[in-house]
Design an enzyme around this catalytic site. Structure first.
Site, short mmCIF file in Angstrom:
data_model
loop_
_atom_site.label_atom_id
_atom_site.label_comp_id
_atom_site.label_asym_id
_atom_site.label_seq_id
_atom_site.Cartn_x
_atom_site.Cartn_y
_atom_site.Cartn_z
CE1 TYR A 66 -4.28 -1.27 -0.17
CE2 TYR A 66 -3.45 -2.88 1.41
CZ TYR A 66 -4.42 -2.47 0.52
OH TYR A 66 -5.53 -3.26 0.29
CD GLN A 83 -23.56 -11.03 -9.31
OE1 GLN A 83 -22.77 -10.25 -9.84
NE2 GLN A 83 -24.81 -11.13 -9.69
CG ASN A 121 -20.21 -5.68 -9.20
OD1 ASN A 121 -20.51 -4.56 -9.62
ND2 ASN A 121 -19.85 -6.67 -10.00
CG HIS A 169 -22.39 5.65 -31.85
ND1 HIS A 169 -21.14 5.71 -31.29
CD2 HIS A 169 -22.19 5.56 -33.19
CE1 HIS A 169 -20.22 5.67 -32.24
NE2 HIS A 169 -20.83 5.57 -33.41
CG HIS A 176 -22.59 -2.86 -13.21
ND1 HIS A 176 -22.76 -3.37 -14.48
CD2 HIS A 176 -21.75 -3.72 -12.57
CE1 HIS A 176 -22.04 -4.48 -14.61
NE2 HIS A 176 -21.43 -4.72 -13.46
#
Length: 313
Positions: A66, A83, A121, A169, A176
């Site tokens: 770190y 998940q 997530n 596009h 999300h």
């Protein structure tokens, strides 16, 4: 930012290592440090990745600590519990928000003053939490948002219409996750509205395309246990836009402060990104249905976010 481009990755699982490999292949960054709770894995991955460098451009790759974050341009976080089959991304929040706080505290203790890019997530909630925990300006805390969902959306439309996905596009907006939605009113193919390419009786096919996009992760998780190549490529694209000062418009998890009628929330929306982070949020003129979908997505995130932050406070 300095000319020397330094990336620190936190989380060397399937997503993190795939992202690192993408950065090597695409010649992104000049220095790449890897942090993970499994130190041996980071040492092994750094060695393995360094052997791919001769096929790309020179890059220093190493197992980091770190303290190495102090002069990093970008800290990318993919760490967290994965998940599981049957879980939604929001189900992960209680486990991952505590992990995220520990990571952010360690990064900030190093003196880090760059940009956070979050992929863990539920990404919208963890990006908000990172902003709160870090004290950094909102412009310098970004989530991967709906970048992968948008790529899936464009690819699926391209497959249906038999055109190059680069000529499609359109954006997936919102969470999300399960409350995301397509901005059909702003979706074009070759400069023409999507409605010019399909007949009225094909609208059902478009709805099916979106459902397959929304649920793609569940199908992949059921078949192979996790998704990682797509999100890794999305992270590499975002990284490139930031480090190369591209001013690219990408669908990200960004902080809304009055945009789309929303306040104090991170959610998926198109934004201009460069080496300072988010320069500008693109506020699309959504139709009434899309506005309601955006509100529903934001309301869903807000409830989960409020409950999650109470655990930390």
């Amino acid at each position: 930012m300095k000319d020397h481009q330094k990336i620190i990755l936190v989380g060397d699982g399937a997503v993190g290592s795939s992202y690192a490999f993408a950065c090597v292949n695409l010649s992104i960054g000049q220095e790449f440090g890897i942090i993970d709770i499994d130190k041996d894995r980071t040492i092994g991955d750094a060695m393995d990745l360094s052997h791919a460098v001769p096929f790309s451009t020179p890059k220093k790759i190493y197992s980091a600590n770190y303290s190495d974050c102090h002069d990093a341009d970008l800290v990318v976080v993919t760490a967290g519990t994965a998940q599981k089959p049957g879980e939604t991304r929001l189900d992960l929040v209680n486990r991952n928000i505590k992990i995220m706080k520990g990571i952010v505290d360690e990064v900030m203790a190093s003196g880090f003053d760059g940009i956070f890019l979050i992929a863990s997530n539920p990404v919208d909630i963890l990006t908000y939490a990172t902003w709160k925990f870090s004290g950094l300006p909102k412009e310098r805390v970004i989530g991967s948002g709906t970048s992968l969902d948008t790529a899936r959306f464009r690819m699926s439309i391209a497959d249906y219409l038999k055109v190059d996905a680069r000529n499609v596009h359109g954006y997936i907006l919102g969470e999300h996750g399960d409350t995301q939605f397509p901005a059909w009113s702003h979706t074009t193919v070759g400069g023409l509205p999507i409605t010019e390419w399909i007949n009225e009786d094909e609208q059902g096919a478009m709805d099916t395309i979106f459902v397959s996009v929304r649920d793609a992760a569940y199908e992949i998780i059921n078949k192979k246990g996790a998704t990682f190549y797509g999100v890794a490529a999305a992270l590499a694209r975002i990284t490139k836009a930031i480090l190369n000062n591209e001013n690219a418009i990408l669908p990200l998890s960004v902080y809304l402060d009055g945009h789309y009628g929303m306040n104090d929330i991170y959610i998926g929306a198109p934004a201009v990104v460069n080496r300072q982070g988010v320069r500008h949020i693109v506020e699309m003129n959504l139709n009434d249905k899309e506005k309601e979908q955006m509100k529903n997505s934001a309301d869903t995130l807000k409830k989960v976010l409020d409950d999650a932050m109470k655990q930390i406070d």
